[in-house]
Design an enzyme around this catalytic site. Structure first.
Site, PDB file in Angstrom:
ATOM      1  N   GLY A 167       0.816  -1.202   0.000  1.00  0.00           N
ATOM      2  CA  GLY A 167       0.000   0.000   0.000  1.00  0.00           C
ATOM      3  C   GLY A 167       0.850   1.252   0.000  1.00  0.00           C
ATOM      4  N   ASN A 168       0.216   2.374   0.307  1.00  0.00           N
ATOM      5  CA  ASN A 168       0.939   3.638   0.326  1.00  0.00           C
ATOM      6  C   ASN A 168       1.925   3.741   1.484  1.00  0.00           C
ATOM      7  OD1 ASN A 168      -0.235   5.198  -1.947  1.00  0.00           O
ATOM      8  ND2 ASN A 168      -2.136   4.908  -0.823  1.00  0.00           N
ATOM      9  N   GLY A 205      -6.636   2.398  -9.277  1.00  0.00           N
ATOM     10  CA  GLY A 205      -5.709   1.801  -8.323  1.00  0.00           C
ATOM     11  C   GLY A 205      -5.934   0.300  -8.191  1.00  0.00           C
ATOM     12  N   ILE A 206      -4.857  -0.458  -8.155  1.00  0.00           N
ATOM     13  CA  ILE A 206      -4.978  -1.908  -8.097  1.00  0.00           C
ATOM     14  C   ILE A 206      -5.685  -2.350  -6.823  1.00  0.00           C
ATOM     15  CG2 ILE A 206      -2.658  -2.153  -7.111  1.00  0.00           C
ATOM     16  CD1 ILE A 206      -4.534  -4.661  -9.401  1.00  0.00           C
ATOM     17  N   ASP A 207      -5.491  -1.636  -5.714  1.00  0.00           N
ATOM     18  CA  ASP A 207      -6.173  -2.013  -4.479  1.00  0.00           C
ATOM     19  C   ASP A 207      -7.683  -1.871  -4.609  1.00  0.00           C
ATOM     20  OD1 ASP A 207      -5.730   0.711  -4.749  1.00  0.00           O
ATOM     21  OD2 ASP A 207      -5.333   1.062  -2.628  1.00  0.00           O
ATOM     22  N   THR A 212      -4.706   5.526   3.700  1.00  0.00           N
ATOM     23  CA  THR A 212      -4.246   6.902   3.574  1.00  0.00           C
ATOM     24  C   THR A 212      -5.307   7.731   2.877  1.00  0.00           C
ATOM     25  OG1 THR A 212      -1.972   6.100   3.400  1.00  0.00           O
ATOM     26  CG2 THR A 212      -2.404   8.366   2.703  1.00  0.00           C
TER      27      THR A 212
END
Length: 231
Positions: free
Chosen positions: A8-9, A86-88, A112
């Site tokens: 993730g971020n 976004g892939i998430d 985030t």
């Protein structure tokens, strides 16, 4: 045995998929001799991910990176330029479509950023929104105003604020809840299934009746991506 990695971020998370279940794992003592493949998704660069992929190479374990596609089985992405999603978010949608099939869904992932995605029972992603996460929302105000301040001991509560810290935090919470309510309006005369994930997922889930909190939603989506995609 399958190693799942989600970058993730702000953090890297990993889990093992075995015997139909997701299990936590210790990255320092991975059972490489038992791992058949590595499936990973990343929203950014990660030295830790690079190290894990290098270890996989040493043990000759194949690695597969999840990507967003316009179509995956009966699931369709709303973005014309689908690679910009976004892939998430895509993995959350994949999991929702597999686990709550034939239901209209709204997927809310709280990291985030807070992302909200709307999915029909037929597998059509209608689109979504990207909001600052609760912490980012409050921090942006304390850093860019002179008189707004926070208190680490003040919780996020769905009520009117009576001092600056809870006015700040409660305002961030109700702004996010309002966005979810707006997403629900995309389904006329229907009651979509709300699915929450991420760090503040349990907090937000508690604000809605019949909502679901699944802390492993993205990991499940990563595993489904591997099983459904043409590799």
């Amino acid at each position: 045995m399958r190693l799942l990695i989600d970058v993730g971020n702000t953090a890297l998370k990993a889990a093992i998929w075995q015997d139909g279940q997701i299990k936590s794992c210790e990255l320092n003592v991975l059972p490489w001799s038992q791992i058949n493949e590595v499936v990973y998704a990343s929203v950014g660069k990660s030295e830790q991910l690079n190290e894990l992929l290098a270890q996989a190479s040493v043990f000759q374990v194949p690695c597969f990176e999840a990507k967003v596609t316009k179509q995956l089985s009966n699931l369709s992405c709303a973005y014309q330029q689908f690679h910009n999603l976004g892939i998430d978010r895509w993995l959350g949608l994949i999991a929702a479509f597999q686990l709550w099939s034939q239901q209209d869904c709204i997927v809310i992932d709280t990291g985030t950023a807070t992302t909200i995605d709307v999915l029909t029972a037929q597998g059509q992603h209608l689109g979504g929104w990207i909001l600052p996460g609760l912490d980012l929302m409050t921090r942006s105000l304390t850093q860019n105003t002179q008189r707004v301040f926070d208190d680490a001991n003040t919780p996020f509560v769905n009520e009117l604020g009576v001092n600056t810290p809870n006015g700040l935090k409660n305002g961030a919470l109700v702004a996010t809840l309002g966005a979810v309510e707006q997403a629900k309006l995309q389904f006329t005369n229907k009651k979509p299934q709300l699915i929450f994930a991420g760090g503040y997922g349990a907090l937000l889930k508690a604000q809605f009746s019949d909502a679901i909190y699944d802390p492993q939603l993205v990991m499940k989506g990563l595993n489904y991506w591997y099983e459904l995609s043409e590799k």
